[in-house]
Write an enzyme that holds these catalytic residues in place. Sequence first.
Site, PDB file in Angstrom:
ATOM      1  N   ASP A  73       0.821  -1.221   0.000  1.00 42.52           N
ATOM      2  CA  ASP A  73       0.000   0.000   0.000  1.00 42.52           C
ATOM      3  C   ASP A  73       0.852   1.267   0.000  1.00 42.52           C
ATOM      4  O   ASP A  73       0.489   2.267  -0.624  1.00 42.52           O
ATOM      5  CB  ASP A  73      -0.889   0.041   1.257  1.00 42.52           C
ATOM      6  CG  ASP A  73      -1.900  -1.080   1.261  1.00 42.52           C
ATOM      7  OD1 ASP A  73      -2.130  -1.658   0.192  1.00 42.52           O
ATOM      8  OD2 ASP A  73      -2.443  -1.377   2.347  1.00 42.52           O
TER       9      ASP A  73
HETATM   10  P1  NAP Z   1       0.847  -3.995   3.099  1.00 38.63           P
HETATM   11  O1  NAP Z   1       0.201  -3.039   2.196  1.00 38.63           O
HETATM   12  O2  NAP Z   1       0.026  -4.644   4.146  1.00 38.63           O
HETATM   13  O3  NAP Z   1       1.516  -5.105   2.186  1.00 38.63           O
HETATM   14  C1  NAP Z   1       2.335  -6.082   2.732  1.00 38.63           C
HETATM   15  C2  NAP Z   1       2.693  -7.037   1.611  1.00 38.63           C
HETATM   16  O4  NAP Z   1       3.665  -7.941   2.161  1.00 38.63           O
HETATM   17  C3  NAP Z   1       1.543  -7.863   1.120  1.00 38.63           C
HETATM   18  O5  NAP Z   1       1.082  -7.415  -0.134  1.00 38.63           O
HETATM   19  C4  NAP Z   1       2.091  -9.304   1.077  1.00 38.63           C
HETATM   20  O6  NAP Z   1       1.962  -9.816  -0.248  1.00 38.63           O
HETATM   21  C5  NAP Z   1       3.548  -9.136   1.430  1.00 38.63           C
HETATM   22  N1  NAP Z   1       4.050 -10.213   2.279  1.00 38.63           N
HETATM   23  C6  NAP Z   1       3.465 -10.777   3.358  1.00 38.63           C
HETATM   24  N2  NAP Z   1       4.225 -11.753   3.838  1.00 38.63           N
HETATM   25  C7  NAP Z   1       5.328 -11.801   3.065  1.00 38.63           C
HETATM   26  C8  NAP Z   1       6.491 -12.598   3.078  1.00 38.63           C
HETATM   27  N3  NAP Z   1       6.690 -13.570   3.981  1.00 38.63           N
HETATM   28  N4  NAP Z   1       7.427 -12.379   2.134  1.00 38.63           N
HETATM   29  C9  NAP Z   1       7.240 -11.431   1.203  1.00 38.63           C
HETATM   30  N5  NAP Z   1       6.165 -10.633   1.141  1.00 38.63           N
HETATM   31  C10 NAP Z   1       5.210 -10.828   2.080  1.00 38.63           C
HETATM   32  O7  NAP Z   1       2.102  -3.370   3.865  1.00 38.63           O
HETATM   33  P2  NAP Z   1       2.721  -1.907   3.837  1.00 38.63           P
HETATM   34  O8  NAP Z   1       3.039  -1.500   2.430  1.00 38.63           O
HETATM   35  O9  NAP Z   1       3.784  -1.936   4.870  1.00 38.63           O
HETATM   36  O10 NAP Z   1       1.538  -0.961   4.274  1.00 38.63           O
HETATM   37  C11 NAP Z   1       1.056  -0.932   5.611  1.00 38.63           C
HETATM   38  C12 NAP Z   1      -0.448  -0.866   5.605  1.00 38.63           C
HETATM   39  O11 NAP Z   1      -0.891  -1.018   6.957  1.00 38.63           O
HETATM   40  C13 NAP Z   1      -0.988   0.466   5.096  1.00 38.63           C
HETATM   41  O12 NAP Z   1      -2.189   0.286   4.417  1.00 38.63           O
HETATM   42  C14 NAP Z   1      -1.227   1.219   6.398  1.00 38.63           C
HETATM   43  O13 NAP Z   1      -2.206   2.227   6.277  1.00 38.63           O
HETATM   44  C15 NAP Z   1      -1.717   0.100   7.284  1.00 38.63           C
HETATM   45  N6  NAP Z   1      -1.580   0.460   8.696  1.00 38.63           N
HETATM   46  C16 NAP Z   1      -0.377   0.648   9.237  1.00 38.63           C
HETATM   47  C17 NAP Z   1      -0.273   1.071  10.548  1.00 38.63           C
HETATM   48  C18 NAP Z   1       1.048   1.379  11.177  1.00 38.63           C
HETATM   49  O14 NAP Z   1       1.052   1.941  12.272  1.00 38.63           O
HETATM   50  N7  NAP Z   1       2.164   1.032  10.573  1.00 38.63           N
HETATM   51  C19 NAP Z   1      -1.413   1.258  11.299  1.00 38.63           C
HETATM   52  C20 NAP Z   1      -2.646   1.043  10.703  1.00 38.63           C
HETATM   53  C21 NAP Z   1      -2.712   0.641   9.403  1.00 38.63           C
HETATM   54  P3  NAP Z   1       1.928 -11.399  -0.500  1.00 38.63           P
HETATM   55  O15 NAP Z   1       0.820 -11.924   0.337  1.00 38.63           O
HETATM   56  O16 NAP Z   1       1.714 -11.520  -1.956  1.00 38.63           O
HETATM   57  O17 NAP Z   1       3.267 -11.927  -0.077  1.00 38.63           O
END
Ligand code: NAP
Length: 463
Positions: A390
Amino acid sequence: MIQSLIIPVLYLLSAVFFILGLKLLSHPKSAPRGNFVAAIGMFIAILATLLNNKILSYELIFSGIIIGALIGSIAARRVKMTSIPQLVALFNGFGGGASLLVASAEFYRIENTIEIFIFCAVLLSIFIGGITLTGSIIAFAKLQGIIRGSAIRFKGQNLLNALLFLLIIVGAFLAINERVDFSTVIILSISISLILGYLGVIPIGGADMPVVISLLNSFSGLAAATTGFVLVNNSLIISGSLVGASGIILTNIMCKGMNRTIWNVLFTGLGFNDKINQSSSENDPSRIAKSYEPEDTVVIFENAKKIIIVPGYGMAVAQAQQVVSELEKVLESKGVNVKYAIHPVAGRMPGHMNVLLAEANISYDKLYDIDDINPEFEQADIAIVIGANDVVNPAARHDQSSPLFGMPILDVDKSQTVFILKRSMNPGFAGIENQLFFNDNSIMLFGDAKETVSRLVSELKQA
Ligand code: NAP
């Protein structure tokens, strides 16, 4: 002397340590010292409390400390890094619950002589503490998958919450004007606050739970501060206010990072989980993502001078931070300038990526915030996206229908080549497809991030 002078001075000293600790916590390098300084503050506060001559049973206090410390340390050791938000939720809930219990106990001790000001403080403490307790338990259950993560709503929900809140205000007004017993209003407030915590959090989607947990953390601090007024304890007032204020600041940072307002999170009940779009790529032959094996990438790496690594939630799941550090070292030994781009909401909790990279001894000087690193992607030969989705989705820039629209993202697509390490084409947290994967300069490296990075490292070592 001890009661009138030493105890207040010790409490003041503990508050000074808390403030210094918080100041040191504001930078990753000084954060461990900050933790230590704050712990000393807590030790002094406990010492001051134990010197109080009104204590009835030291046995009971020490049994509580031993049992609590045992449970806390076992839980903290066993919990996985990816489950920290659930653990924090429970800690907040217990904090709120403790405030509710302490304020109620104090009320029953002084019920017959209670002043209006203290009665109001008791009510506030019960109200905030109760909401924090049940709200945090629901947040924990949603994140842990014990109850459905999506928003649970019914008609008139907000109205019911407002009416329940109003009932406490009316009850307090009547009690102050001696129309009903104080104790009746206390029991009413305990019941309503516990119900409100539940009703307030069930309509919020699991996706927004980390923001809710941060807000509840702030509430637990406020509950402690109001309990400080009940007990006339300055240390509790100051430390509770510090937790309350820092929780609010953190909530604000998270909302900004997701381009949402706190009202939107609390009252729309959407959360990202409700908006899951299925990938359309399967039906559209023109949208095919290129996929390489790590071995095929060596030539591109050999010609690179500047590489930006973008970690995301998948790096945490794969626990790939150590191999990422190895990758950095191999690249640097070949004269490559390596930097890390940290998005404020990458992962599942604030500072998630910083903590993981610090665990692998990656220097803080190489970690760059979104505003500092974004202008550099245009000059980067390679961006390596490790389990992030994301936070690199270009739809956030232009697609008004996307739930991510308006969220600041890392401009990885502006680099010469983008390697995306993930296991499949599945979406990330927001549940939406990522156009980045189909760009001409994007190359997917499918597989578990730890395994893929290890393979990259061994290929580059041999090259
Ligand atoms: P993300 O959008 O959740 O994407 C994580 C990606 O990691 C997934 O598409 C997944 O794809 C991949 N993945 C999972 N396990 C894996 C593995 N073992 N090896 C390789 N890839 C793997 O993560 P992000 O880009 O870090 O974004 C964070 C999201 O969380 C945002 O939408 C944010 O708004 C939300 N959020 C964050 C917080 C915070 O405090 N950090 C709080 C609330 C919400 P596959 O399944 O294809 O592997």
